[in-house]
Scaffold this active site. Structure first.
Site, PDB file in Angstrom:
ATOM      1  N   ASP A  63       0.956  -1.107   0.318  1.00 46.37           N
ATOM      2  CA  ASP A  63      -0.101  -0.300  -0.074  1.00 46.37           C
ATOM      3  C   ASP A  63       1.260   1.265  -0.284  1.00 46.37           C
ATOM      4  O   ASP A  63       2.400   1.176   0.650  1.00 46.37           O
ATOM      5  CB  ASP A  63      -1.272   0.145   1.320  1.00 46.37           C
ATOM      6  CG  ASP A  63      -1.734  -1.057   1.332  1.00 46.37           C
ATOM      7  OD1 ASP A  63      -2.237  -1.557   0.129  1.00 46.37           O
ATOM      8  OD2 ASP A  63      -1.993  -1.367   2.265  1.00 46.37           O
ATOM      9  N   ASP A  69      -0.090   7.023   8.583  1.00 49.15           N
ATOM     10  CA  ASP A  69       1.267   5.724   8.199  1.00 49.15           C
ATOM     11  C   ASP A  69       1.876   5.376   8.935  1.00 49.15           C
ATOM     12  O   ASP A  69       2.431   5.110  10.185  1.00 49.15           O
ATOM     13  CB  ASP A  69       0.895   4.942   7.108  1.00 49.15           C
ATOM     14  CG  ASP A  69      -0.507   4.194   6.949  1.00 49.15           C
ATOM     15  OD1 ASP A  69      -0.575   4.208   5.317  1.00 49.15           O
ATOM     16  OD2 ASP A  69      -0.870   4.243   7.755  1.00 49.15           O
ATOM     17  N   GLU A  92       3.239  -3.890  10.362  1.00 48.93           N
ATOM     18  CA  GLU A  92       2.427  -3.816   8.989  1.00 48.93           C
ATOM     19  C   GLU A  92       3.484  -2.757   7.866  1.00 48.93           C
ATOM     20  O   GLU A  92       3.604  -3.320   6.852  1.00 48.93           O
ATOM     21  CB  GLU A  92       1.078  -3.168   8.513  1.00 48.93           C
ATOM     22  CG  GLU A  92       0.860  -3.351   7.662  1.00 48.93           C
ATOM     23  CD  GLU A  92      -0.653  -2.576   6.403  1.00 48.93           C
ATOM     24  OE1 GLU A  92      -0.887  -1.972   7.360  1.00 48.93           O
ATOM     25  OE2 GLU A  92      -1.328  -3.766   5.782  1.00 48.93           O
ATOM     26  N   GLU A  93       3.908  -1.583   8.688  1.00 47.89           N
ATOM     27  CA  GLU A  93       5.036  -0.794   8.187  1.00 47.89           C
ATOM     28  C   GLU A  93       6.333  -1.464   7.876  1.00 47.89           C
ATOM     29  O   GLU A  93       7.372  -0.492   6.947  1.00 47.89           O
ATOM     30  CB  GLU A  93       4.429   0.488   8.092  1.00 47.89           C
ATOM     31  CG  GLU A  93       3.022   1.129   8.864  1.00 47.89           C
ATOM     32  CD  GLU A  93       2.270   0.728   7.364  1.00 47.89           C
ATOM     33  OE1 GLU A  93       1.071   1.416   7.128  1.00 47.89           O
ATOM     34  OE2 GLU A  93       2.979   1.380   6.720  1.00 47.89           O
ATOM     35  N   ASP A 113      -0.797  -3.337  12.867  1.00 47.61           N
ATOM     36  CA  ASP A 113      -1.115  -2.615  12.131  1.00 47.61           C
ATOM     37  C   ASP A 113      -1.374  -1.411  12.881  1.00 47.61           C
ATOM     38  O   ASP A 113      -2.724  -0.871  13.332  1.00 47.61           O
ATOM     39  CB  ASP A 113      -2.312  -3.083  12.003  1.00 47.61           C
ATOM     40  CG  ASP A 113      -3.148  -1.996   9.921  1.00 47.61           C
ATOM     41  OD1 ASP A 113      -3.704  -2.904   9.862  1.00 47.61           O
ATOM     42  OD2 ASP A 113      -1.737  -1.195  10.127  1.00 47.61           O
ATOM     43  N   LEU A 115      -2.154   1.827  11.787  1.00 51.53           N
ATOM     44  CA  LEU A 115      -2.885   2.727  11.742  1.00 51.53           C
ATOM     45  C   LEU A 115      -3.500   2.030  10.490  1.00 51.53           C
ATOM     46  O   LEU A 115      -3.843   2.453   9.063  1.00 51.53           O
ATOM     47  CB  LEU A 115      -2.617   3.420  10.761  1.00 51.53           C
ATOM     48  CG  LEU A 115      -3.854   5.942  10.651  1.00 51.53           C
ATOM     49  CD1 LEU A 115      -4.139   5.103  12.597  1.00 51.53           C
ATOM     50  CD2 LEU A 115      -3.718   6.512   9.659  1.00 51.53           C
ATOM     51  N   ASP A 116      -4.534   1.040  10.920  1.00 52.22           N
ATOM     52  CA  ASP A 116      -5.461   0.089   9.591  1.00 52.22           C
ATOM     53  C   ASP A 116      -6.441   0.758   9.159  1.00 52.22           C
ATOM     54  O   ASP A 116      -6.899   1.202   9.684  1.00 52.22           O
ATOM     55  CB  ASP A 116      -5.783  -0.706  10.426  1.00 52.22           C
ATOM     56  CG  ASP A 116      -6.759  -1.833   9.712  1.00 52.22           C
ATOM     57  OD1 ASP A 116      -5.815  -2.708   8.992  1.00 52.22           O
ATOM     58  OD2 ASP A 116      -7.610  -1.866   9.391  1.00 52.22           O
ATOM     59  N   GLU A 276      -4.057  -8.480  11.909  1.00 52.31           N
ATOM     60  CA  GLU A 276      -5.401  -8.556  12.013  1.00 52.31           C
ATOM     61  C   GLU A 276      -6.439  -9.129  12.522  1.00 52.31           C
ATOM     62  O   GLU A 276      -7.359  -9.247  12.597  1.00 52.31           O
ATOM     63  CB  GLU A 276      -5.821  -8.084  10.135  1.00 52.31           C
ATOM     64  CG  GLU A 276      -5.333  -6.617  10.103  1.00 52.31           C
ATOM     65  CD  GLU A 276      -4.903  -6.215   8.696  1.00 52.31           C
ATOM     66  OE1 GLU A 276      -4.802  -6.758   7.960  1.00 52.31           O
ATOM     67  OE2 GLU A 276      -5.162  -4.846   8.227  1.00 52.31           O
TER      68      GLU A 276
HETATM   69  P1  P6P Z   1     -10.724  -3.713   0.363  1.00 50.47           P
HETATM   70  C1  P6P Z   1      -7.440  -1.523   5.125  1.00 50.47           C
HETATM   71  O1  P6P Z   1      -6.597  -1.576   4.224  1.00 50.47           O
HETATM   72  C2  P6P Z   1      -7.790  -3.194   5.412  1.00 50.47           C
HETATM   73  O2  P6P Z   1      -6.034  -4.090   5.821  1.00 50.47           O
HETATM   74  C3  P6P Z   1      -8.906  -3.573   6.073  1.00 50.47           C
HETATM   75  O3  P6P Z   1      -8.257  -2.602   7.323  1.00 50.47           O
HETATM   76  C4  P6P Z   1     -10.490  -3.493   5.541  1.00 50.47           C
HETATM   77  O4  P6P Z   1     -11.236  -4.401   6.420  1.00 50.47           O
HETATM   78  C5  P6P Z   1      -9.832  -4.349   4.352  1.00 50.47           C
HETATM   79  O5  P6P Z   1      -8.609  -3.616   3.678  1.00 50.47           O
HETATM   80  C6  P6P Z   1     -10.443  -3.331   2.993  1.00 50.47           C
HETATM   81  O6  P6P Z   1     -10.020  -4.222   1.321  1.00 50.47           O
HETATM   82  O7  P6P Z   1      -9.423  -4.564  -0.175  1.00 50.47           O
HETATM   83  O8  P6P Z   1     -12.134  -3.516   1.008  1.00 50.47           O
HETATM   84  O9  P6P Z   1      -9.960  -1.955  -0.210  1.00 50.47           O
END
Ligand code: P6P
Length: 339
Positions: A63, A69, A92-93, A113, A115-116, A276
């Site tokens: 990403d 982040d 994650e970073e 993570d 800043l998820d 996650e």
């Molecule tokens: P998509 C955010 O990047 C994440 O890791 C989760 O927080 C979220 O549920 C999912 O990915 C969203 O993914 O493919 O639907 O954009």
């Protein structure tokens, strides 16, 4: 009339101290709490402090890293490294694990993570922090192997939702799930939800999935979503924020099901097991829900039974109550799959 002042504030620190005699765990949770307060400050000032936008780097997931982040990650790493109770961190970073120098190392291994859901930050949608905590193996100085273990060895897990309120949901292994809201007037997380329980009747009929992936899903998942759309006695509502913390928090409190299944495009799913899948599965199960992978590597598995083969391992996720997860399982049964 004067505001009601709480002369007996049940802070996160006090809860943890009352729940364990492990002073290192108290220190750890204090460090996590402090970093989440700092992240709160950054997230809430993002617009004013011009913190929106990209940092110009890419993270382990591929990403684009947002400025927030990077800041949130630095805040967590600095708080945990300097707590004196951690030996290895996985973020994650960061592609590689962060090994704490021996002079400041302790027994905890933390995956997080910071800043998820940060792709949502520039449009002011909820984001979150997710963490899982392990103790290093006996005799280990602290390395990635200490985290390549199933959720059975996870000591505690939690998430923080940065939204209309800032709320930490947290549980010790085998314990109840509790909620703590940040009271900005005292700068403390205070105990606001005692023993969060997933609605045992399944709760509201809500399904949460990114249907943009539907053409890649296997037939049982497509059939399950079709069942939700038919619904009994009425169609389910579709709710999908795209920030896991927001979608899971709603699922625990209101009911329903959250799905990020494996598919032909992503045979291991998208979400990361250590920071996650496992923390959310521990919270969902200890709140009385079910945390399944759905079909994964040829069988239906429990998320907490999975052993990561590398620190950024992925896993499919189907989380919710028995009513709705059973609808998914019934579709697999029709194909002769054991659930
Ligand atoms: P998509 C955010 O990047 C994440 O890791 C989760 O927080 C979220 O549920 C999912 O990915 C969203 O993914 O493919 O639907 O954009």
């Amino acid at each position: 009339m004067a505001d009601k002042f709480d002369v007996d504030a049940k802070t996160l620190n006090r809860f943890v101290m009352a729940s364990t005699h492990d002073h290192d765990l108290v220190i750890l949770m204090n460090a996590i709490g402090t970093s989440c307060k700092l992240i709160t400050s950054a997230v809430q000032r993002a617009g004013v402090a011009k913190l929106y936008g990209l940092a110009g780097e890419v993270n382990s997931t591929g990403d684009d890293q947002k400025k927030l982040d990077v800041m949130s990650n630095d805040m967590m790493i600095n708080a945990l490294v300097n707590s004196g109770v951690c030996c290895v961190l996985v973020s994650e970073e960061n592609e590689e694990p962060i090994i704490v120098p021996p002079g400041r190392a302790g027994k905890f291994c933390v995956a997080f993570d910071p800043l998820d859901g940060s792709s949502n930050i520039d449009c002011n949608v909820s984001v979150g922090t997710i963490f899982s905590v392990y103790e290093r193996k006996p005799g280990s100085d602290g390395n990635a192997d200490d985290l390549l273990r199933s959720g059975a060895d996870c000591v505690c897990a939690g998430y923080v939702a940065y939204s209309s309120a800032v709320e930490m949901v947290f549980t010790f292994k085998g314990g109840d799930v509790h909620g703590f809201c940040l009271d900005s007037t005292i700068g403390e997380f205070v105990h606001t939800r005692e023993k969060m329980i997933f609605p045992q009747d399944g709760g509201k009929t809500i399904y949460s999935a990114n249907e943009g992936n539907a053409i890649h899903w296997d037939q049982p998942i497509q059939d399950a979503i079709a069942e939700f759309k038919k619904g009994e006695p009425k169609p389910y509502s579709a709710r999908y924020v795209g920030s896991m913390v927001a979608d899971i928090h709603r699922t625990i409190l209101y009911g329903g099901i959250y799905l990020y299944p494996a598919d032909v495009k992503s045979p291991k799913g998208k979400l990361r097991l250590l920071y996650e899948g496992i923390p959310m599965a521990m919270i969902i199960e200890q709140a009385g829900g079910i945390a399944s992978t759905g079909m994964f590597e040829g069988k239906i598995q429990r998320v907490l039974d999975l052993v990561p083969d590398e620190i950024h391992a992925k896993c499919p996720i189907i989380m919710g109550g028995k009513r709705d997860v059973q609808i998914v399982y019934d579709q697999y049964k029709k194909q002769g799959v054991e659930t």
